[in-house]
Write an enzyme that holds these catalytic residues in place. Sequence first.
Site, PDB file in Angstrom:
ATOM      1  CB  CYS A   2      60.371 132.575  42.224  1.00 21.27           C
ATOM      2  SG  CYS A   2      61.670 133.320  41.260  1.00 21.27           S
ATOM      3  NE  ARG A  27      55.172 129.990  41.987  1.00 23.32           N
ATOM      4  CZ  ARG A  27      54.190 130.849  41.804  1.00 23.32           C
ATOM      5  NH1 ARG A  27      52.960 130.423  41.729  1.00 23.32           N
ATOM      6  NH2 ARG A  27      54.426 132.145  41.712  1.00 23.32           N
ATOM      7  CD1 TRP A  75      62.442 129.779  35.866  1.00 29.28           C
ATOM      8  CD2 TRP A  75      62.462 131.974  35.445  1.00 29.28           C
ATOM      9  NE1 TRP A  75      62.346 129.944  34.504  1.00 29.28           N
ATOM     10  CE2 TRP A  75      62.356 131.269  34.212  1.00 29.28           C
ATOM     11  CE3 TRP A  75      62.487 133.366  35.424  1.00 29.28           C
ATOM     12  CZ2 TRP A  75      62.279 131.924  32.984  1.00 29.28           C
ATOM     13  CZ3 TRP A  75      62.417 134.011  34.201  1.00 29.28           C
ATOM     14  CH2 TRP A  75      62.320 133.284  33.006  1.00 29.28           C
ATOM     15  CG  ASN A 101      58.514 134.311  44.498  1.00 35.09           C
ATOM     16  OD1 ASN A 101      59.613 133.855  44.716  1.00 35.09           O
ATOM     17  ND2 ASN A 101      57.400 133.609  44.631  1.00 35.09           N
ATOM     18  N   GLY A 102      59.755 138.008  42.195  1.00 33.88           N
ATOM     19  CA  GLY A 102      59.472 139.267  41.499  1.00 33.88           C
ATOM     20  C   GLY A 102      60.755 139.941  41.092  1.00 33.88           C
ATOM     21  CD  GLU A 481      47.941 125.495  23.353  1.00 33.23           C
ATOM     22  OE1 GLU A 481      48.443 126.616  23.163  1.00 33.23           O
ATOM     23  OE2 GLU A 481      48.077 124.870  24.417  1.00 33.23           O
ATOM     24  CE  LYS A 485      50.799 123.112  25.426  1.00 38.57           C
ATOM     25  NZ  LYS A 485      50.145 123.997  26.261  1.00 38.57           N
ATOM     26  CD  GLU A 488      54.361 124.622  26.437  1.00 40.35           C
ATOM     27  OE1 GLU A 488      54.708 125.488  27.240  1.00 40.35           O
ATOM     28  OE2 GLU A 488      53.174 124.401  26.158  1.00 40.35           O
ATOM     29  CG  HIS A 504      51.693 134.667   0.831  1.00 42.00           C
ATOM     30  ND1 HIS A 504      51.527 135.399  -0.327  1.00 42.00           N
ATOM     31  CD2 HIS A 504      50.493 134.095   1.074  1.00 42.00           C
ATOM     32  CE1 HIS A 504      50.270 135.293  -0.754  1.00 42.00           C
ATOM     33  NE2 HIS A 504      49.633 134.504   0.088  1.00 42.00           N
ATOM     34  CE  LYS A 603      50.367 125.621  34.931  1.00 42.10           C
ATOM     35  NZ  LYS A 603      49.991 125.148  33.581  1.00 42.10           N
TER      36      LYS A 603
HETATM   37  C1  F6R Z   1      51.981 127.034  27.624  1.00 45.22           C
HETATM   38  C2  F6R Z   1      51.576 127.856  28.763  1.00 45.22           C
HETATM   39  C3  F6R Z   1      51.848 129.305  28.690  1.00 45.22           C
HETATM   40  C4  F6R Z   1      50.734 130.081  29.403  1.00 45.22           C
HETATM   41  C5  F6R Z   1      51.113 131.571  29.484  1.00 45.22           C
HETATM   42  C6  F6R Z   1      50.027 132.371  30.155  1.00 45.22           C
HETATM   43  O1  F6R Z   1      51.674 125.696  27.836  1.00 45.22           O
HETATM   44  O2  F6R Z   1      51.076 127.374  29.732  1.00 45.22           O
HETATM   45  O3  F6R Z   1      51.997 129.743  27.374  1.00 45.22           O
HETATM   46  O4  F6R Z   1      49.546 129.905  28.711  1.00 45.22           O
HETATM   47  O5  F6R Z   1      52.301 131.712  30.190  1.00 45.22           O
HETATM   48  O6  F6R Z   1      49.826 131.933  31.463  1.00 45.22           O
HETATM   49  P1  F6R Z   1      48.500 132.251  32.241  1.00 45.22           P
HETATM   50  O7  F6R Z   1      47.392 131.520  31.535  1.00 45.22           O
HETATM   51  O8  F6R Z   1      48.732 131.741  33.616  1.00 45.22           O
HETATM   52  O9  F6R Z   1      48.290 133.729  32.175  1.00 45.22           O
END
Ligand code: F6R
Length: 608
Positions: A2, A27, A75, A101-102, A481, A485, A488, A504, A603
């Site tokens: 949001c 975001r 969102w 937001n929240g 990671e 990546k 997502e 396993h 985000k």
């Molecule tokens: C993936 C990504 C998320 C963030 C996670 C934590 O590309 O960006 O997995 O790493 O949501 O976010 P922060 O770092 O803002 O606490």
Amino acid sequence: MCGIAGYIGKKQAAPIILDGLAKLEYRGYDSAGIAVFDGEKIHMEKAVGRLRVLDELTRHGASMPGFCGIGHTRWATHGCPSDTNAHPHMNRENTIAVVHNGIIENYDVLKARLEKKGYQFVSETDTEVLAHMLTEYYRGNPAEAIEKVMHRVEGSYALGIMFLDHPHHIYAARKDSPLIVGVSDTGKFIASDVPAILQYTRTVYYMENEEIVCLSNEHTRFYNIDGEPIEKEPVTVDWDIHAAEKGGYEHFMLKEIHEQPKAIRDTISPRIKENDIDLGELNLTDEEIKRLRKISIVACGSAYHTGVTGKYVIEDLARIPVETDLASEYRYRNPIYAPDSLVIIVSQSGETADSLAALRDAKAHGSKVLSIVNVVGSSIARESDAVLYTWAGPEISVATTKAYSCQLAVFYMLAMKFARIRGSITAEHFQTLLEALRRLPDQVEGLLSQKEKIQYFANHYLATEHIFFMGRGIDYAISLEGSLKLKEISYIHSEAYAAGELKHGTISLMEKGTLVVALATQDALYPKTVSNIVEVKTRGAFVMALTTLRHKDMEKCADYVLYIPETESPFMGSLAIIPLQLFAYYVALGRGLDVDKPRNLAKSVTVE
Ligand code: F6R
């Protein structure tokens, strides 16, 4: 998650608000809305879908004249994405408009009480209770009504509010959800994050929990939840405005991937002084560092993955036991807080709800909390005992790249500093590592210049349904990671495994043509990983291997090999991740997907 943008001033509000919301698109959202005081009434427009729908609907704000307004990108949490559920929400009389937001956690109890009193709800959202509660408590003084509401709601909120009775004012309040106030000669702003207002002002107030602000052309007044005036100092934000623009790249993600050499350099250079690492911000004495018996690294998503690497590197160099936890698990698992331990919270945004809750739990149990954060003034940064900032600059793409790389760099510096102070590595070893650390940004630069090779490979796998990543030690941490990546942004199912763990269970999924990305950058583990590659190849897998140039023999066992330069083994992850980020990017690009704003993701995850 949001976004809020609001403006009051000498210019037309709607275009400024729409531009601000556009800067907050990263975001994550599924609908958007705006309310502007048009001189007589509060004019509201809302639309499900991308912001461009609202932009077209209002002719970029031209159909909503007025100098004071609030806007929102939603969102969905309570109620599906729809025009009705989009914010702002208004009371029945259309005299109060709210964006939020929240999450209001006790909204069902509040809603039931309001319904009994005859208030009618039109949306499924938790936010609508706020509009009705404000109506219930409003007796001509907006701040007083807001305070009453704040005393009664549970949960998290950043609020932007307009009252028809006070048409030249915007009110805002926050608790556990970020909100900033910007001031300039031509107007005043509220926003969820700095990029929304950067083109208008760099003078910013960070709102603290349970604070209220009233903005008008004449004043900027802050109050606490009990209505007492408070003094706040503005902060000058030094982010480069171009850092929040695409700068000629097709996507923010590609731009941010290319910004990694600079971001890593900016993060390490100011801390390398006279052949030593200066982490003055640590707020720990050498004695305290020597006494450390345990470190808990707590984070979510990619930040958690840097913590997995951090565990390997700190244990290896500094010989301190480290546990790495997902914040959403840690906060509810009743962790043991031992004396002489340190909790490290890692977060790009500094606002992630679970990470913030873990921080508070640790502090409530008397633990010292160090955070590794990218956003200055964010909640996690403010509430920690000490902060090591990553100097990645604004990260807009939902999929993190440069902040991730900077977090890794901070872990390297921490591990080296701790190791030196505790005497677990020699002065020579420290200098060798320091030299390697200095070289990292250039090595990342070199890898980026080979991106066509990765694009070529990625283009052959656009239709793949499953991809497995595997590695041992730090290569396993990087596999986690690489896999995240890819999934997502490309929506391809992918999993990461510790290479020795495959047999396993998961090896049963290997069949002819299954793509396995195998990382083998750790010399000490190389023969073991090669054995695991042979095992999956025997079952028909197609293996793309990532290793260093000294392991040319990899070509005998893998189907396709990508080479990365040599560095000290603890730092290999910083190089190995670059081809994996590019691979994910090019697969998503080839599949025609919205790389910067993948579906369902936000985000900044400010709700649990
Ligand atoms: C993936 C990504 C998320 C963030 C996670 C934590 O590309 O960006 O997995 O790493 O949501 O976010 P922060 O770092 O803002 O606490």
